[in-house]
Design an enzyme around this catalytic site. Structure first.
Site, PDB file in Angstrom:
ATOM      1  N   GLU A 243      47.134  21.467  52.908  1.00 47.56           N
ATOM      2  CA  GLU A 243      46.963  22.686  52.121  1.00 47.56           C
ATOM      3  C   GLU A 243      46.166  22.403  50.850  1.00 47.56           C
ATOM      4  OE1 GLU A 243      50.036  25.964  51.724  1.00 47.56           O
ATOM      5  OE2 GLU A 243      50.082  25.112  49.701  1.00 47.56           O
ATOM      6  N   ARG A 269      17.132  40.646  34.801  1.00 41.45           N
ATOM      7  CA  ARG A 269      17.619  41.283  33.572  1.00 41.45           C
ATOM      8  C   ARG A 269      16.783  40.801  32.390  1.00 41.45           C
ATOM      9  NH1 ARG A 269      19.143  43.550  29.315  1.00 41.45           N
ATOM     10  NH2 ARG A 269      21.329  43.671  28.628  1.00 41.45           N
ATOM     11  N   GLN A 280      18.182  29.317  27.019  1.00 45.86           N
ATOM     12  CA  GLN A 280      18.859  28.074  27.386  1.00 45.86           C
ATOM     13  C   GLN A 280      20.363  28.278  27.601  1.00 45.86           C
ATOM     14  OE1 GLN A 280      19.122  24.545  24.636  1.00 45.86           O
ATOM     15  NE2 GLN A 280      17.481  23.810  25.967  1.00 45.86           N
TER      16      GLN A 280
END
Length: 381
Positions: A243, A269, A280
């Site tokens: 798991e 954008r 940066q």
């Protein structure tokens, strides 16, 4: 260790991606808001073979080697916008199913493993209200009687508990022996005295039901004892290695999708007259997302490689669980920050990854417990 992939393996990953994109993304936001388990999509996954990918064909599985299976699960996570469904699938596969495959008799595998692989929901019940990180401080008891055992106690915060039909439940058959007196049982909903709670609301993974298991004078026949009496410690440890190593395989696919969406947005954008990717601060966050993604893959693949070679993997599984769960939270935070206001307005469905990731710091042993395991295996006294 060779982590290169064959054309056949990459084709299987693409097949898993396409399946998820086409079949697992219906009304995700509505289901997530209302804690609705995607029953139809779960059945589609079972029919597609997901629950059986790493399991033997004789019990209804696909028989894929472990590395191929985790790569396909990665693809599933990439294609699914619902993190809860892949998490539910991974949870059942790597705990409940692995426990039955590893410790079950042939009759138990034919009866229960087949059902689980075909889509029956199973839960793995060890956590109690007072035994979370202290896993073996169990209060649930199993009293030996003629023909079987009487179980009394409760399990809390159990994934898939409210909808499970089968549960692997741990109880103490001899409290004086402590952890060496713990035994596992396969319990199904037809047994008198076994009931479940309603869904417990939580911050994320809301399409994955979490709740409690209740046992009140529940008779479990001896044939449903999983492994030998007192072997619960070994069974639990074995299941937890699987798991912890693999439960977040699908989240790696989601991290890959996050990165693609983020790069696309950063290149489109504009702010202050240029695309935000030119700043940066943004490009460094994207670089960190890539670094986390690739490092997460290496942790996952190393666990799978060791598993496939039948080599010890306890430390590597703990490192994989720790790193991937924390990396997903960090990358989900960067995902939100780069998208700005869109990242916190729920209609854009960007915030969901962060909420879904928070539970990963707790599930299958907290990050602190994983660090304890790693340090201990490195020889820290």
């Amino acid at each position: 260790m060779d982590f290169s992939w064959s054309k056949e393996q990459l084709a299987l990953k693409e097949k898993a991606k396409t399946f998820a994109q086409e079949h697992l993304n219906t009304d995700v936001s509505q289901k997530e808001r209302n804690n609705i388990f995607p029953t139809e999509e779960w059945k589609k996954c079972a029919d597609f073979g997901v629950l059986g990918w790493p399991f033997p064909k004789e019990y209804g599985g696909s028989g894929y080697d472990i590395m191929t299976a985790v790569l396909m699960l990665e693809g599933l996570g990439y294609g699914s916008s619902d993190n809860g469904l892949p998490f539910s699938l991974n949870s059942q596969m790597w705990s409940t199913q692995v426990a039955i495959e590893a410790f079950g008799t042939d009759d138990q595998k034919k009866k229960y493993l087949r059902k689980l692989i075909s889509g029956t929901v199973g839960a793995f019940g060890i956590t109690e209200e007072g035994s979370g990180s202290d896993t073996y401080a169990l209060e649930m008891t199993a009293e030996k009687v003629d023909g079987g055992y009487i179980l009394n106690g409760e399990k809390h915060y159990i994934t898939l508990a409210p909808i499970c039909e089968i549960a692997v439940a741990f109880a103490t058959t001899n409290p004086k022996l402590g952890r060496w007196g713990i035994t596992a049982f396969i319990v199904d909903r037809s047994m008198d005295g076994f009931t479940v709670s309603e869904v417990r609301d939580k911050v994320g993974m809301r399409t994955t039901p979490m709740g409690n298991l209740y046992f009140k004078d529940c008779f479990v026949p001896e044939e449903n004892r999983l492994g030998k009496e007192g072997s619960g410690l070994s069974l639990f440890s074995s299941a937890m290695e699987s798991e912890r190593g693999y439960i977040f395989a699908s989240q790696i696919g989601r991290m890959e999708k996050q990165l693609e969406l983020t790069i696309k947005y950063a290149n489109s954008r504009k702010s202050f007259g240029k695309t935000i990717g030119n700043f940066q601060a943004i490009s460094h966050r994207i670089a960190n997302m890539r670094l986390r993604l690739e490092t997460s893959k290496m942790h996952l693949y190393k666990v799978a490689y060791l598993d496939q070679q039948k080599l010890p993997l306890m430390k590597e599984a703990a490192m994989a669980k720790l790193y991937i769960s924390e990396a997903f939270v960090e990358s989900s935070t960067d995902f939100i920050r780069i998208f700005g206001a869109k990242g916190v307005v729920t209609e854009y469905e960007i915030d969901r990854d962060l909420r879904d990731g928070l539970g990963g710091l707790i599930y299958s042993g907290t990050s602190d417990i994983q660090r304890n395991i790693i340090a201990k295996l490195d020889g820290v006294q």
